[in-house]
Design an enzyme around this catalytic site. Structure first.
Site, PDB file in Angstrom:
ATOM      1  N   ASN A   1       0.651  -1.107   0.198  1.00  0.00           N
ATOM      2  CA  ASN A   1      -0.004  -0.062  -0.063  1.00  0.00           C
ATOM      3  C   ASN A   1       0.882   1.396   0.120  1.00  0.00           C
ATOM      4  OD1 ASN A   1      -2.328  -1.410  -0.163  1.00  0.00           O
ATOM      5  ND2 ASN A   1      -2.614  -1.054   2.191  1.00  0.00           N
TER       6      ASN A   1
ATOM      7  N   VAL B   1       1.045   7.047  -0.496  1.00  0.00           N
ATOM      8  CA  VAL B   1       0.426   6.070   0.810  1.00  0.00           C
ATOM      9  C   VAL B   1      -0.936   5.871  -0.020  1.00  0.00           C
ATOM     10  CG1 VAL B   1      -0.075   5.896   3.071  1.00  0.00           C
ATOM     11  CG2 VAL B   1       1.929   7.016   2.425  1.00  0.00           C
ATOM     12  N   CYS B   2      -1.264   4.709   0.056  1.00  0.00           N
ATOM     13  CA  CYS B   2      -2.649   4.149  -0.279  1.00  0.00           C
ATOM     14  C   CYS B   2      -3.480   3.911   1.033  1.00  0.00           C
ATOM     15  CB  CYS B   2      -2.761   3.145  -1.216  1.00  0.00           C
ATOM     16  SG  CYS B   2      -4.537   2.529  -1.601  1.00  0.00           S
ATOM     17  N   LEU B   3      -4.186   5.029   1.385  1.00  0.00           N
ATOM     18  CA  LEU B   3      -4.859   4.761   2.711  1.00  0.00           C
ATOM     19  C   LEU B   3      -6.149   5.334   2.770  1.00  0.00           C
ATOM     20  CD1 LEU B   3      -4.631   3.685   5.762  1.00  0.00           C
ATOM     21  CD2 LEU B   3      -4.058   5.961   6.431  1.00  0.00           C
TER      22      LEU B   3
ATOM     23  N   LEU C   1      -0.865  -0.278  -4.600  1.00  0.00           N
ATOM     24  CA  LEU C   1      -0.125   0.802  -4.892  1.00  0.00           C
ATOM     25  C   LEU C   1       1.112   0.359  -5.580  1.00  0.00           C
ATOM     26  CD1 LEU C   1       0.237   4.340  -3.016  1.00  0.00           C
ATOM     27  CD2 LEU C   1      -0.665   4.057  -5.243  1.00  0.00           C
TER      28      LEU C   1
END
EC number: 2.3.2.34
Lengths: 178, 115
Positions: free
Chosen positions: A100, A107-109, A149
């Protein structure tokens, strides 16, 4: 049905006064920064490069368990003037192998998504504390790697936990030691 | 306390069914008081967006109160169909990018406005 957006559209046609956001952000930050530091996860710490500016800080995560154990991961967090209508901008400045987080630090959040169709994205009821715990969770909880990601890392995680673990450790040793 | 008594009764009944014999009840209800409470039918009185009481001016209006150069309206409260309340000012900013209630994520439509 009257919706607020329709009303606003109408109102904005006559009223285009730009409204400064920064004072709102700064007022919110005074409370939120304090709350965040009080409720910080044990493996995290926060550093302000400029003590007088609460809008820019570094979150350091040092996981004590899990794949990334032993690493020191830095996140640069920038709370823009439009806060809390928009989420803070978060960039990971430590290179790491994570489904992620891209190698370039994106950052994939879900929480940090400004526009989201589902209910998981940013909402002004969120606070810095939620952001910190969200980032912290990237290193602890069982993660959802459905929409990664770093696709390569996610595939590897799916197919061989052992290889994944080795690669994570390799990155930790090379880039994430204090 | 009331729940406790009810549960004990239930257990007694079960035992009676199983053993087919009468057992003395562990608890008997001698006295009870009914308690009622009321609240406004809105779910919150603090604006979840700016974290100031909805009945006060929002953070934004408070910040701008000194430089009131353009004709600024009073800071009013807005209630959605979902019964969540916010400052009108706060909500106007939010719906520009997402027309959902920040608290329950339902499509946002105004139920009423006022103080």
């Amino acid at each position: 049905m009257i919706t607020l957006s329709q009303r606003l559209k109408r109102r904005n046609e006559n009223d285009n006064t730009p409204v400064p956001r920064a004072p709102i952000r700064d007022r919110l930050l005074v409370k939120e920064a304090q709350e965040m530091s009080q409720l910080l996860p044990a493996s995290c710490s926060v550093h302000y490069p400029n003590e007088n500016d609460l809008s820019k800080f570094t979150l350091i995560v040092q996981p004590t368990e899990g794949y990334w154990e032993g690493g020191t991961f830095r996140f640069d967090i920038n709370v823009t003037e439009e806060y809390n209508m928009v989420p803070p901008i978060v960039k990971c400045s430590t290179k790491l192998w994570h489904p992620n987080i891209s190698e370039s630090g994106d950052v994939c959040l879900s929480l940090l998504r400004r526009h989201s169709v589902d209910s998981m994205g940013w909402s002004p009821i969120r606070r810095l504390n939620d952001v910190v715990w969200g980032l912290h969770a990237l290193f602890t909880d069982l993660l959802n790697f459905e929409d990664p990601l770093n696709v390569e890392a996610a595939d590897q995680f799916r197919h061989s936990k052992e290889e994944f673990k080795l690669k994570v450790m390799e990155y930790v040793t090379s880039y994430a030691k204090e | 306390m009331f729940t406790k008594v009810a549960m004990a009764d239930e257990n007694d009944n079960e035992r009676m069914d199983g053993d087919n014999q009468k057992l003395e009840k562990m608890f008997t209800l001698k006295k009870w008081n009914a308690v009622a409470m009321w609240s406004w039918d809105v779910e919150c009185d603090t604006c979840a967006i700016c974290r100031v009481q909805v009945m006060d001016a929002c953070l934004r209006c408070q910040a701008e109160s000194k430089k009131d150069s353009y004709g600024k309206q009073d800071c009013v409260v807005v209630w959605g169909e979902c019964n969540h309340s916010f400052h009108y000012c706060c909500m106007s900013l939010w719906v520009k990018q997402n027309n959902r209630c920040p608290l329950c994520q339902q499509e946002w439509s105004i139920q009423r406005m006022g103080k």
